[in-house]
Motif scaffolding. Structure first.
Motif, PDB file in Angstrom:
ATOM      1  N   GLY A 199      54.788  36.418  43.624  1.00  0.00           N
ATOM      2  CA  GLY A 199      54.530  37.204  44.566  1.00  0.00           C
ATOM      3  C   GLY A 199      55.086  38.764  44.454  1.00  0.00           C
ATOM      4  N   LYS A 200      54.641  39.158  43.334  1.00  0.00           N
ATOM      5  CA  LYS A 200      54.996  40.752  43.213  1.00  0.00           C
ATOM      6  C   LYS A 200      54.085  41.701  44.004  1.00  0.00           C
ATOM      7  CE  LYS A 200      57.711  39.336  40.147  1.00  0.00           C
ATOM      8  NZ  LYS A 200      59.301  39.323  40.290  1.00  0.00           N
ATOM      9  N   GLY A 235      59.674  43.496  49.208  1.00  0.00           N
ATOM     10  CA  GLY A 235      59.286  43.080  50.484  1.00  0.00           C
ATOM     11  C   GLY A 235      59.370  43.614  51.525  1.00  0.00           C
ATOM     12  N   LEU A 236      60.452  44.789  51.607  1.00  0.00           N
ATOM     13  CA  LEU A 236      60.720  45.698  52.837  1.00  0.00           C
ATOM     14  C   LEU A 236      59.631  46.907  52.918  1.00  0.00           C
ATOM     15  CD1 LEU A 236      64.292  45.802  52.764  1.00  0.00           C
ATOM     16  CD2 LEU A 236      62.941  44.973  54.420  1.00  0.00           C
ATOM     17  N   PHE A 237      59.355  47.319  51.426  1.00  0.00           N
ATOM     18  CA  PHE A 237      58.155  48.198  51.331  1.00  0.00           C
ATOM     19  C   PHE A 237      56.885  47.932  51.679  1.00  0.00           C
ATOM     20  CE2 PHE A 237      60.748  50.240  47.577  1.00  0.00           C
ATOM     21  CZ  PHE A 237      61.552  50.983  48.642  1.00  0.00           C
ATOM     22  N   VAL A 238      56.383  46.521  51.548  1.00  0.00           N
ATOM     23  CA  VAL A 238      55.263  46.198  51.660  1.00  0.00           C
ATOM     24  C   VAL A 238      55.184  45.917  53.349  1.00  0.00           C
ATOM     25  CG1 VAL A 238      53.861  44.060  51.780  1.00  0.00           C
ATOM     26  CG2 VAL A 238      54.490  44.993  49.669  1.00  0.00           C
ATOM     27  N   GLU A 239      56.431  45.300  54.039  1.00  0.00           N
ATOM     28  CA  GLU A 239      56.174  44.908  55.384  1.00  0.00           C
ATOM     29  C   GLU A 239      56.197  46.151  56.321  1.00  0.00           C
ATOM     30  OE1 GLU A 239      58.542  42.248  58.491  1.00  0.00           O
ATOM     31  OE2 GLU A 239      59.159  42.181  56.503  1.00  0.00           O
ATOM     32  N   PHE A 240      57.130  47.106  56.011  1.00  0.00           N
ATOM     33  CA  PHE A 240      57.455  48.385  56.746  1.00  0.00           C
ATOM     34  C   PHE A 240      56.889  49.821  56.159  1.00  0.00           C
ATOM     35  CE2 PHE A 240      60.730  45.289  57.563  1.00  0.00           C
ATOM     36  CZ  PHE A 240      60.397  44.800  59.009  1.00  0.00           C
ATOM     37  N   ILE A 273      67.961  48.298  52.536  1.00  0.00           N
ATOM     38  CA  ILE A 273      67.846  47.445  51.363  1.00  0.00           C
ATOM     39  C   ILE A 273      69.180  46.627  50.833  1.00  0.00           C
ATOM     40  CG2 ILE A 273      67.131  47.473  48.824  1.00  0.00           C
ATOM     41  CD1 ILE A 273      65.299  49.728  49.473  1.00  0.00           C
ATOM     42  N   ALA A 274      70.220  47.424  50.935  1.00  0.00           N
ATOM     43  CA  ALA A 274      71.494  46.752  50.520  1.00  0.00           C
ATOM     44  C   ALA A 274      71.827  45.812  51.410  1.00  0.00           C
ATOM     45  CB  ALA A 274      72.603  48.299  50.524  1.00  0.00           C
ATOM     46  N   GLU A 275      71.721  45.945  52.827  1.00  0.00           N
ATOM     47  CA  GLU A 275      72.070  44.861  53.644  1.00  0.00           C
ATOM     48  C   GLU A 275      71.255  43.767  53.309  1.00  0.00           C
ATOM     49  OE1 GLU A 275      71.775  44.224  58.433  1.00  0.00           O
ATOM     50  OE2 GLU A 275      71.422  46.399  57.812  1.00  0.00           O
ATOM     51  N   GLN A 276      69.902  43.849  52.973  1.00  0.00           N
ATOM     52  CA  GLN A 276      69.198  42.815  52.585  1.00  0.00           C
ATOM     53  C   GLN A 276      69.718  41.866  51.535  1.00  0.00           C
ATOM     54  OE1 GLN A 276      66.460  41.904  54.407  1.00  0.00           O
ATOM     55  NE2 GLN A 276      65.112  40.665  53.408  1.00  0.00           N
TER      56      GLN A 276
END
Length: 388
Positions: free
Chosen positions: A96-97, A25-30, A40-43
């Motif tokens: 949702g991959k 999700g983070l790679f796709v968004e940002f 990522i760890a915080e997420q």
């Protein structure tokens, strides 16, 4: 007597999958370069140290994210039913991959050998589905079948459901309808290779215009971060002081390219609307005009990750306005569609255009653009008619 410390804490089940989902999700968004392992760890609500016990570095995590997503690409069989295959594929898709989203924007950060492995898997899926389609539709030529297969793959692997606000079950029904329309669409015969589809920089005399056109090509193909202003200048035949005499920096050049794409899109839409007599004809004509736009304009406009908040906000606003026009146009032709349903269909149509315009062996054949417009119209209108 001291109390027992109790049983040791167990690692939560599914932690590794939680990490993959969060990273994806983070790679796709940002964008991959803008996401740290700490983020990522915080997420996932774990420490960075715990994350590194699962994945030694961010590159290893990216590869694992791709591998996890590609598990959804179940290879079709010629002996199977297309309807059954669609049903199973849609169920997997809604997990949702974001395979295509990742492939388009983040695959360049994989090692070259890994890129080749994943590319081969995509090609094999398309080849097998094309063979399944040919087995059940004798009216198709191999290249027509391959084009439909690419459109089907594109429809299956993008997260339109997230963006449109539909429930998974509602989205499932709509994707199945779109896939059925794609499977039934009648395509024109393809002609020989068409050199007019190649992305050559026009031989214009204006230095500024050559730089702008070269920038659109690089940004559209490589994204903002991976594009070098020196390479853009080389493509345009501009070097030295002349390179910075027209645009202060890469960001200014990018913003101008984006604005050019927005203007080109609106002009094309207006031309299509003016030439249309009915609401359905308007959808067809707008689809044709959109497809006929240079692919690089639409790719810069639609799919960019940028770390400048002001520019991002401007881009989102402009994209939303253009998207809204498509949605209302479709609802005029299909009043029974709700706004989320029309939104979903337009996103599927944009996805197909964007993906197939990157498929070089198709784009270089005569008839590609008209056939692409037919696929787009079929998905949006949920039926297909040759009376256009």
């Amino acid at each position: 007597m001291s109390q027992s410390a109790g049983p040791p804490k167990r690692r939560p089940r599914g932690r590794k999958q939680d990490i993959l989902d969060a990273a994806r999700g983070l790679f796709v968004e940002f964008g991959y370069p803008n996401v740290s392992m700490a983020t990522i760890a915080e997420q996932v609500d774990i420490t960075a140290g715990a994350l590194y016990r699962h994945y030694s570095n961010k590159a290893a995590l990216l590869e694992a994210v791709f591998e996890d997503g590609f598990q959804l690409l179940i290879v079709p069989s010629t002996s199977g039913s297309i309807d059954e295959f669609f049903d199973d594929a849609v169920r997997r898709d809604l997990e949702g991959k974001y395979i295509a989203e990742l492939w388009r924007s983040e695959a360049r950060y994989l090692p070259a050998e890994s890129q080749e492995v994943f590319r081969a898997r995509l090609l094999n899926w398309t080849k097998c589905f094309s063979e399944m389609l040919l087995h059940q539709r004798s009216d198709l030529s191999p290249i027509q079948s391959q084009m439909i297969a690419w459109a089907v793959q594109s429809t299956l692997v993008r997260p339109q459901v997230v963006r449109s606000g539909l429930s998974n079950e509602h989205a499932r029904e709509m994707v199945l309808g779109a896939l059925g329309a794609l499977g039934d669409v009648e395509l024109l015969p393809f002609g020989e290779r068409d050199s007019s589809g190649e992305e050559n920089i026009p031989a214009v005399h204006s230095t500024r215009e050559r730089l702008l056109l070269a920038a659109v090509q690089h940004f559209g193909e490589n994204g903002f971060r991976a594009s070098s202003i020196i390479e853009i200048g080389t493509t345009a035949g501009v070097t030295g002081p002349n390179l910075y005499g027209h645009f202060a920096d890469k960001k200014a050049l990018f913003l101008e390219a984006f604005m050019r794409g927005v203007h080109a899109s609106w002009i094309a839409m207006n031309r299509a609307v003016t030439a249309s007599q009915t609401a359905e004809e308007r959808v067809w004509n707008v689809a044709r005009e959109h497809v006929n736009l240079d692919k690089l304009w639409t790719q810069v406009r639609l799919n960019v990750t940028l770390d400048d908040d002001a520019i991002r906000a401007y881009m989102i606003r402009e994209q939303s306005e253009y998207l809204s026009e498509w949605i209302e146009m479709l609802r005029t032709a299909r009043p029974e569609f709700t706004k989320p349903e029309a939104h979903f269909r337009v996103l599927m149509a944009f996805t197909i255009v964007e993906d197939l315009q990157r498929t070089r062996f198709l784009t270089q054949r005569r008839g590609f653009r008209e056939n692409l417009a037919r696929l787009v119209a079929a998905v949006m209108l949920d039926h297909y008619s040759t009376d256009r």
